[in-house]
Enzyme design. Structure first.
Site, short mmCIF file in Angstrom:
data_model
loop_
_atom_site.label_atom_id
_atom_site.label_comp_id
_atom_site.label_asym_id
_atom_site.label_seq_id
_atom_site.Cartn_x
_atom_site.Cartn_y
_atom_site.Cartn_z
N VAL A 1 0.85 -1.19 0.00
CA VAL A 1 0.00 0.00 0.00
C VAL A 1 0.89 1.24 0.00
CG1 VAL A 1 -1.88 1.23 1.15
CG2 VAL A 1 -1.69 -1.25 1.40
N GLY B 1 3.85 5.42 -19.06
CA GLY B 1 4.24 4.27 -18.24
C GLY B 1 3.51 4.19 -16.91
N GLU C 1 -0.93 0.17 -17.22
CA GLU C 1 -0.60 -1.07 -17.93
C GLU C 1 -1.36 -1.10 -19.27
OE1 GLU C 1 0.73 -4.06 -16.05
OE2 GLU C 1 1.10 -2.84 -14.27
N LYS D 1 -5.96 -2.63 -1.69
CA LYS D 1 -5.19 -1.87 -0.70
C LYS D 1 -6.06 -1.50 0.50
CE LYS D 1 -2.06 -0.21 -4.27
NZ LYS D 1 -1.92 0.78 -5.35
#
Lengths: 338, 338
Positions: free
Chosen positions: B152, B207, B210, B225
């Site tokens: 996290v 970047g 994904e 998370k």
């Protein structure tokens, strides 16, 4: 754990209240059984080796009476120094008012307590700003703890974050807004386009600024806190004399408006890196996490691995700071059990 | 301390590098003498009970080779499970890729390691989101530590802040921006007035996202998370099934512009209080400390004494997360020395 409380104002009172209310949890979760054996205020002391009951004491305080007024346990005109010398205790909570000229009476209290091998929790930044390197040395020499979480950021755990949450990492620099009063003044000038004098009056009316706001607006309060951060988190053995300080008194509404146009804000920034420690008004991009409004405090730590991390919270408040004192107490309990 | 590393990608590689570079300080400051005795990647394993030397291994990795290609110590096709069973170690670092469907192979690795009484450091949130309550129980039962600071906030010590810096206080609620990709997309839509598809393409080009951004934009990553925060800091024994999740896919540019006009922003907020755990796009005042831009992560803890405190930092990154793994290692070393 036997506790002496020196100074019984807006931090110490909620602190003893919390100790009473949380008795069960403190014992269950931390094995902590605190017993306040003496309290000292301007009028004298109240002492009980079996632990004080605060219901009556807090009521008397509300009526403006000294703790020493208690007919059974009160000791009018007894001083903090006498109590430190005479009363057996494990921890001394030093919560007298801040004095930045000579640190007194807190400085003498802390020294005496450390020499008697008492652990000390200070909420008073005056003695620390003046003499933290030697006080840390004195604590080490006597094998006791000196803690002061509540002196920076009120209840916001700025010192603990740097000390406990960055193990193995390295803090390369620290910069922050460490004074809520000046942040409020600058924010009000920005939002309401008012001159500094008017913003200061608003701050005083709202209870954010003292009648004499010198320590705040001159940057002294921020510098005290920077000294504490530098010593505790960066092993920099500095005192307030080593800080280059300029406050907000020269900041004009014009400059603030100009900053706004460039999507920036003027903030009173305390900072330390490898070199100089300084406090001065500086331009900060509006979208930087450090650029907080109102009376908030915020500190950005730049570290080798984690990069920039910023902690934001209320920088003051009695209950908040009392929570920090409790954290210190739990910390000391853990150190002692090792 | 003998360490097995499972998965050797952008977190594990900087982690072993840091262990080498910081050898002296880790030993001096923490009494920590780490020795990596095995590394496993997709191609197999490399094993040395006397500790691996990483200069050659990291160079081979750069050339796209498996660690198992080492002619002397390499073991092609050997699996993580075999290494856990066969190699003596104190700590297993589980750094395989996240899989949120069934948590594998990480989930089996963590279970096997805990059952063999190995301390585990996970950087992989998949197994935790699916089974954290039972994994914590398994660690307790076997008398070992399970840590996961890097899952996290990357290197930002969100879990440590809540666990170590609020002793004696009570966290009443947690809310935060836990996913940098979606925060970047929403921030770009706000700043550049572009549609979501275009902002997503920008994020991919930079970047930050994904090729398949499903986990991010659907809110799954944030929910993983949140599960970890809830279990670790609020003793809420929930898994991802208990989180009410809606992502950002329905957010329109129109809504974002409207929010702007009201001095607010739409952010993907993960939150938990006494009741429901949820992830959803919500309006946040622009001047709230949680309202951070770019790929930043931020979490606000509301506590009984300290009030609202907010920690902001980078939410990802190989070196950052490697720093978190190191913190966990130091933590485990301290726990073991008690």
């Amino acid at each position: 754990m036997r506790i002496i409380v020196l100074g019984f104002g807006n931090v110490a009172q909620p602190f003893v209240k919390i100790l009473c209310e949380r008795e069960k949890e403190l014992s269950g979760n931390f094995g902590l059984k605190p017993r306040v054996v003496a309290v000292v205020d301007r009028g004298g002391a109240i002492v009980s080796s079996s632990g004080l009951n605060f219901t009556r004491i807090l009521e008397a305080k509300k009526l403006g009476k000294s703790v020493a007024a208690d007919t059974k346990l009160g000791r009018p005109r007894t001083t903090g120094m006498e109590i430190i010398e005479e009363v057996e205790a494990d921890v001394v909570v030093e919560a007298t008012p801040t004095n930045i000229v000579d640190g007194e009476p807190g400085l003498s209290f802390i020294k005496a307590a450390l020499k008697k091998k008492r652990n000390v929790i200070a909420t008073n930044k005056g003695p620390l700003a003046i003499a933290l390197p030697s006080l840390m040395e004195l604590a080490r020499y006597n094998g006791v703890c000196l803690r002061f979480s509540g002196t920076v950021g009120g209840g916001t755990p700025l010192l603990d974050l740097g000390k406990k949450c960055l193990l193995g990492d390295k803090i390369q620099s620290i910069k922050g807004i460490l004074n809520g009063t000046t942040n409020y003044i600058l924010a009000r000038m920005t939002e309401a386009r008012v001159q500094m004098d008017d913003a200061l009056k608003e701050a005083q009316a709202a209870g954010y600024a003292e009648a004499d706001p010198t320590y705040d607006v001159k940057g002294i309060d921020s510098a005290c806190k920077l000294v504490i951060l530098a010593n505790w988190l960066m092993d920099r053995r500095i005192t307030i004399k080593d800080v280059n300080i300029s406050g907000i008194t020269e900041v004009t509404l014009n400059e603030i408006v100009k900053a706004e146009e460039e999507k920036a804000a003027i903030k009173l920034i305390a900072s330390i890196n490898g070199g100089e420690a300084s406090v001065s008004p500086r331009l900060l991009p509006k979208n930087h996490p450090l650029c907080v409004g109102g009376t908030l405090n915020a500190v950005t730590f730049t570290t080798e691995f984690a990069g920039e991390i910023t902690l934001v919270g209320h920088g003051a408040g009695g209950v908040q700071t009392a929570g920090a004192v409790l954290r210190d107490l739990i910390d000391i309990k853990r150190e002692l059990s090792l």
